[in-house]
Motif scaffolding. Structure first.
Motif, PDB file in Angstrom:
ATOM      1  N   THR A 118       2.458 -14.421   0.837  1.00 20.76           N
ATOM      2  CA  THR A 118       3.474 -13.252   0.929  1.00 20.76           C
ATOM      3  C   THR A 118       4.643 -13.922   0.731  1.00 20.76           C
ATOM      4  O   THR A 118       5.215 -14.145   1.637  1.00 20.76           O
TER       5      THR A 118
ATOM      6  N   SER B  82       0.447   0.074   0.373  1.00 21.73           N
ATOM      7  CA  SER B  82       0.490  -1.041   0.050  1.00 21.73           C
ATOM      8  C   SER B  82      -0.760  -0.513  -0.967  1.00 21.73           C
ATOM      9  O   SER B  82      -1.125  -1.197  -1.465  1.00 21.73           O
ATOM     10  N   ILE B  83      -1.910  -0.238   0.143  1.00 22.11           N
ATOM     11  CA  ILE B  83      -3.145  -0.476  -0.228  1.00 22.11           C
ATOM     12  C   ILE B  83      -3.691   0.319  -1.961  1.00 22.11           C
ATOM     13  O   ILE B  83      -4.601   0.147  -2.724  1.00 22.11           O
ATOM     14  N   ALA B  86      -2.152  -1.411  -4.636  1.00 17.35           N
ATOM     15  CA  ALA B  86      -2.884  -2.544  -4.677  1.00 17.35           C
ATOM     16  C   ALA B  86      -4.443  -2.487  -5.676  1.00 17.35           C
ATOM     17  O   ALA B  86      -4.648  -2.368  -6.736  1.00 17.35           O
ATOM     18  N   PHE B 212      -5.142  -8.075  -6.844  1.00 15.97           N
ATOM     19  CA  PHE B 212      -4.671  -7.738  -5.777  1.00 15.97           C
ATOM     20  C   PHE B 212      -3.770  -8.040  -4.623  1.00 15.97           C
ATOM     21  O   PHE B 212      -2.976  -7.259  -4.453  1.00 15.97           O
ATOM     22  N   SER B 215       0.236  -7.787  -6.021  1.00 15.11           N
ATOM     23  CA  SER B 215       0.585  -6.545  -6.188  1.00 15.11           C
ATOM     24  C   SER B 215       0.769  -6.188  -4.902  1.00 15.11           C
ATOM     25  O   SER B 215       1.820  -5.969  -4.358  1.00 15.11           O
ATOM     26  N   TRP B 216       0.078  -6.473  -3.820  1.00 19.93           N
ATOM     27  CA  TRP B 216       0.157  -6.890  -2.332  1.00 19.93           C
ATOM     28  C   TRP B 216       1.430  -7.368  -2.293  1.00 19.93           C
ATOM     29  O   TRP B 216       2.230  -7.424  -0.587  1.00 19.93           O
ATOM     30  N   ASN B 217       1.299  -8.682  -2.586  1.00 20.90           N
ATOM     31  CA  ASN B 217       2.648  -9.700  -2.693  1.00 20.90           C
ATOM     32  C   ASN B 217       4.008  -9.662  -3.461  1.00 20.90           C
ATOM     33  O   ASN B 217       4.843  -9.993  -2.369  1.00 20.90           O
ATOM     34  N   THR B 232       6.683   0.075   0.386  1.00 21.63           N
ATOM     35  CA  THR B 232       5.423  -0.905   0.592  1.00 21.63           C
ATOM     36  C   THR B 232       5.365  -1.407   1.938  1.00 21.63           C
ATOM     37  O   THR B 232       6.788  -1.999   1.790  1.00 21.63           O
TER      38      THR B 232
END
Lengths: 293, 284
Positions: A118, B82-83, B86, B212, B215-217, B232
């Motif tokens: 990230t 976040s989960i 994502a 995934f 999106s998460w990052n 998030t």
């Protein structure tokens, strides 16, 4: 009404691309057009009055703004430094990985790992590592006897170096991966033949490997140029905003400041559009090359 | 004699030695954060850094449970956000991209070239530049600070690369299989999901994971599209921990928490992921 098999089949083909097309049209193309219209108005989110059409005034104001010119300049410097570092290192690492090795898999996973991390958190982690007093990087620099310890995050003259180091750590893996795949696709025959003819490994690199990689290298460089131009997450997390003396003022930060600082949507749209135009100009070669291939 | 042998061995394995050095430099920050996240308060700032110590879970406890009372931030809620976001965006993006990738890989139709150029062009768009258009769209739909806002944004963000990757994976599956299925009376849609999708499972998996993680990052879009409820993990962690000053222990724990899914996914599917990412580049 009878629909012939052929027509039905054709409709079916378009049905397959329809979802992706509709989503992209709705959430990318349509907002961009809207944003372009907005950029011609003096719309502020904070004021209740109806936005008025003001023509190109936003664009002229932005292009005259010293801060914009500074951020454009900084973005270009950052782009040149970081892309150069990433490509040189990525090429070197990929060449090494392509030789006979033990434990290649583990080495590759480790070396490519930063690619998935990230960006915002990477920025924060490096903020700890580069801290002038308690940072581990400066501790080791002191240990090896360096006299002047850089103030990575506080001294404006080090800002670009700091950004380049972090961006290189984060993005070199992608470059390595692409070049490594390119190297793997070069047939061994050429290199064996050159060896039989008595070519040295330096000659093989300059005369065979590099020319065969050139097409891929151009694409990799162009991608990195376009993507470096829009770097935001790591800059924002390392320097919060413009950094010391606005030395970390890059285009992304500039746009964010206009948006969150003054809620001037018209002007922010204009900046977005200028960034889009620059991106389009930079990516024309990529798209054209893809078209050929 | 012995030192001579060592020298010989080193010369022979010089590539490996250089690469191990690079490996150590590259993973050093991750290892350091990992260790710091298990250090107790005083040890965190110790220089020279302590490498062997009694690990504690204090930082994780503080982050997950105590920060809620101390700072009014509910990390567990943000993790849930976040989960959900994502997963939702990955599912939608993969669904749309599977169809689009299959069409690009198998069909001949008018406008195919323009469509594939359109896909590449959208991939080049800067997220930071797209921030304002997305904000206008989401704001007008009254969806600011909802899951839907982020799911729409990330689906659009993921489709170009997912389509491109899936197309590459699908190109590797022989077309005879589809032809046989269609002759047997299987429709295109059924063929795709019952015959082709299982065969391309590793590719499908790699693409889903990539999507995934993308999106998460994300930070940029979530930052302007959410206010409080739908924020998030990366957003919350970076804002509350940097304002708090020097809380390196909890910050390291937070970093590990955010890094964990990408690291696990990357190690498990590294091979297919690497293949998927490079398919388009090397060929095109």
């Amino acid at each position: 009404m009878q629909i012939s098999y052929r027509t039905k089949n054709n409709i079916c083909k378009y049905m397959f691309i329809l979802p992706a097309l509709l989503i992209l049209l709705f959430s990318v193309v349509y907002p961009w057009i809207w944003s372009f219209c907005t950029s011609m108005t003096n719309w502020r989110l904070t004021s209740a009055s109806v936005p008025e059409f003001i023509g190109l005034k936003n664009y002229i104001d932005v292009l005259k703004d010293d801060k914009f010119l500074l951020s454009l300049r900084n973005s270009i410097i950052f782009m040149l430094l970081s892309v150069m570092a990433q490509v040189v290192l990525g090429l070197a690492i990929a060449l090494l990985l392509n030789r006979r090795l033990f434990a290649r898999r583990i080495l590759m996973i480790g070396i490519l790992l930063p690619y998935m991390l990230t960006p915002t958190m990477v920025g924060l982690v490096w903020k700890m590592l580069l801290h002038s007093n308690w940072g581990i990087v400066n501790y080791y620099l002191r240990t090896i006897g360096l006299n002047t310890i850089p103030d990575w995050l506080g001294d404006p003259s080090f800002t670009m170096l700091t950004l380049t180091v972090v961006a290189t750590w984060l993005h070199t893996p992608w470059v390595t991966l692409m070049i490594f795949a390119g190297l793997q696709s070069i047939s061994d025959e050429y290199i064996e033949a050159a060896k039989v003819d008595g070519a040295s490994s330096v000659q093989i690199f300059w005369r065979i490997t590099l020319p065969m990689l050139s097409k891929l290298l151009v694409i990799v460089i162009l991608f990195r140029v376009v993507f470096s131009f829009r770097e935001f997450d790591i800059i924002y997390s390392l320097f919060n905003s413009g950094g010391p003396g606005n030395s970390a003022m890059l285009l992304g930060v500039y746009l964010y400041q206009i948006f969150s600082g003054s809620w001037d949507i018209g002007r922010a749209s204009a900046v977005s559009f200028i960034m889009l135009v620059i991106t389009i100009i930079l990516s024309i070669p990529v798209v054209l090359r893809k078209k050929e291939g | 004699m012995n030192s001579h042998k060592v020298f010989q061995l080193m010369r022979k394995n010089i590539n490996n030695i250089i690469l191990v050095a690079i490996f150590i430099v590259v993973i050093f920050p991750v290892v350091w954060v990992f260790l710091t996240s298990f250090k107790s308060g005083k040890l965190v700032f110790d220089l020279p850094p302590v490498w062997i110590f009694n690990p504690t879970l204090d930082n994780y406890k503080y982050l997950l449970f105590e920060s809620r009372f101390a700072l009014g931030v509910n990390i567990l809620q943000n993790m849930k956000n976040s989960i959900i976001v994502a997963f939702g965006s990955t599912l939608l993006a993969i669904l749309a991209s599977m169809y689009a990738g299959y069409a690009l890989s198998r069909f001949r139709f008018k406008g195919k070239k323009s469509f594939s150029l359109f896909i590449i062009a959208t991939r080049m768009l800067p997220p930071i530049g797209t921030m304002i258009p997305f904000f206008l769209l989401i704001n007008s739909l009254h969806l600011i600070d909802t899951y839907s806002a982020l799911i729409i944004a990330y689906t659009a963000l993921n489709i170009p690369l997912a389509t491109w990757m899936l197309r590459g994976f699908l190109d590797e599956i022989p077309t005879e299989l589809d032809e046989a299925a269609i002759i047997d009376g299987c429709g295109n849609n059924k063929t795709l999901w019952t015959i082709i999708a299982p065969l391309s499972a590793p590719g499908l998996m790699a693409t889903s994971i990539f999507s995934f993680v993308l999106s998460w990052n994300d930070f940029t879009l979530a930052n302007v599209l959410t206010k409080r409820e739908a924020r998030t993990l990366p957003l919350v962690v970076s804002s509350f921990l940097t304002e708090e000053g020097v809380q390196w222990g909890p910050l390291s724990a937070a970093a590990m928490l955010v890094f964990l899914p990408p690291i696990i996914f990357f190690c498990c599917t590294y091979k297919h992921l690497a293949k998927g990412l490079t398919l388009g580049a090397v060929k095109g």
